[in-house]
Design an enzyme around this catalytic site. Structure first.
Site, PDB file in Angstrom:
ATOM      1  N   HIS A 103     -61.332 -24.215 -55.001  1.00  0.00           N
ATOM      2  CA  HIS A 103     -61.607 -23.496 -53.754  1.00  0.00           C
ATOM      3  C   HIS A 103     -61.022 -22.090 -53.842  1.00  0.00           C
ATOM      4  CE1 HIS A 103     -62.860 -23.259 -49.575  1.00  0.00           C
ATOM      5  NE2 HIS A 103     -61.703 -22.704 -49.267  1.00  0.00           N
ATOM      6  N   HIS A 129     -62.619 -17.659 -45.332  1.00  0.00           N
ATOM      7  CA  HIS A 129     -63.230 -18.505 -46.363  1.00  0.00           C
ATOM      8  C   HIS A 129     -64.360 -19.343 -45.765  1.00  0.00           C
ATOM      9  CE1 HIS A 129     -60.887 -22.516 -45.599  1.00  0.00           C
ATOM     10  NE2 HIS A 129     -60.915 -21.812 -44.494  1.00  0.00           N
ATOM     11  N   CYS A 185     -67.797 -21.345 -50.946  1.00  0.00           N
ATOM     12  CA  CYS A 185     -66.555 -20.552 -50.977  1.00  0.00           C
ATOM     13  C   CYS A 185     -66.626 -19.397 -51.970  1.00  0.00           C
ATOM     14  CB  CYS A 185     -65.357 -21.452 -51.254  1.00  0.00           C
ATOM     15  SG  CYS A 185     -65.319 -22.207 -52.901  1.00  0.00           S
TER      16      CYS A 185
END
Length: 363
Positions: free
Chosen positions: A325, A337, A277
């Site tokens: 994240h 993402h 990520c």
């Protein structure tokens, strides 16, 4: 730590090579070793019982927990890797300084030796004594100035040698400290790598227990949970307030992220074939000419925070209380993402996960 030229440079190069090997992108997860094929009856008796369909929601929640823990460990891995890269570079620079300092010290020693040999050839008498014994007053006065200059030069030479030796000791001490830090980060990186593999292996084992129809139903449950969260976020009316336009660099970052869609998630990866990520977001902004921290936690700590209602395409949305994240906001309530292992870089709803906050790289 010794100050030999070859030893220091070789050691520094060894560190860089070691870091490079440790951070190689091909070290994601080893595929499980094939097991001998058992007879049908043995396979049936050894196979774990399938969870009932009513428990699939619990399975989904358990998978979320496992992949979340893997994401936290991935951030720890990336942070240790980034620190190790910096420390290895610092060791190389220190090694160069030590080599240069040693050369300078050798030159100074040669100059001091030349002065000593000249004095020996002059009978061993210092210049001041020779002047006292001179019968020529004019020569005495002219020579007195040279003696003072010589004494100053000698004192300067000694002072410079002392400074150079002190610098060499300081460089060696700093290099030794960097070696210790590098070793600590190597251990942290190895521990994080082990945890990542354990969490993902547990998730894969759990998923592999499911029948094909159950996997399809589980995927549908994941979509429903994400859609429910996104709907709840949109129902707050927040999207009506978000009217920000992307900056020039923000548009470039969004374009980069968009072109990565479909590429697989691999922990620790930062392109060009796969990403995690924060690897995706950091590379997107690097491509826009604005480097940012490598990990989602450091992005949250170091970049400027903005209100959700003020965000614009290119801004980064940080998720979960531990900032484990990160995704890039691309407008219209959507993000791009790299979700988790087994998934690819994709488009999703900005509110599909718990939002911690928003940061702006080019504030």
């Amino acid at each position: 730590m010794g100050t030999g030229k070859r030893g220091l440079l070789a050691a520094a190069v060894t560190v860089v090579c070691a870091v490079t090997v440790l951070s190689a992108p091909g070290t994601a997860f080893a595929s499980p070793r094939p097991t001998p094929t058992a007879s049908p009856s043995a396979s049936r008796s050894a196979s774990p019982a399938l969870p009932p369909d009513k428990d699939l929601e619990k399975v989904r929640e358990k998978l979320d927990d496992l992949y979340h823990d893997a994401a936290v460990a991935t951030d720890e891995y990336n942070a240790a890797e980034e620190k190790a890269d910096k420390q290895s570079a610092e060791i190389v620079e220190l090694a160069k300084k030590i080599v240069a300092g040693q050369k300078k010290l050798d030159t100074l020693k040669d100059r001091a030796g030349a002065a000593a040999r000249a004095q020996y050839r002059g009978g061993g008498l210092p210049d001041a004594a020779k002047l006292v014994l001179s019968d020529d007053p004019e020569q005495f006065l002219d020579g007195a100035g040279r003696v003072l200059q010589g004494e100053r030069a000698a004192k300067g030479l000694i002072a410079e040698m002392t400074r150079t030796q002190t610098d060499l000791k300081s460089y060696a001490k700093d290099a030794s400290a960097q070696w210790d830090k590098l070793e600590a980060n190597r251990k942290a990186k190895a521990a994080a790598k082990k945890k990542i593999k354990q969490q993902i292996a547990a998730a894969e084992k759990l998923e592999n227990r499911l029948a094909k129809k159950q996997k399809e139903k589980l995927a549908e449950l994941e979509r429903q949970a994400a859609a429910k969260a996104q709907t709840a976020w949109l129902d707050t009316g927040v999207l009506d307030e978000i009217k920000g336009k992307a900056s020039g660099q923000g548009r470039k970052a969004v374009e980069f992220a968009t072109h990565q869609m479909g590429k697989p998630y691999v922990w620790g990866a930062e392109g060009p074939r796969s990403y995690d990520c924060s690897g995706l977001t950091s590379q997107a902004w690097a491509s826009a000419g604005h480097p940012i921290p490598r990990t989602s936690q450091e992005q949250w700590k170091q970049l400027k925070h903005v209100d959700v209602k003020d965000m614009r395409p290119g801004d980064l949305i940080i998720y979960f209380d531990d900032a484990s994240h990160v995704a890039m906001y691309v407008g219209d309530g959507a993000i791009i993402h790299a979700p988790r292992p087994g998934r690819t870089v994709t488009l999703a709803g900005a509110g599909s996960m718990p939002i911690l906050g928003v940061v702006r790289p080019d504030a």
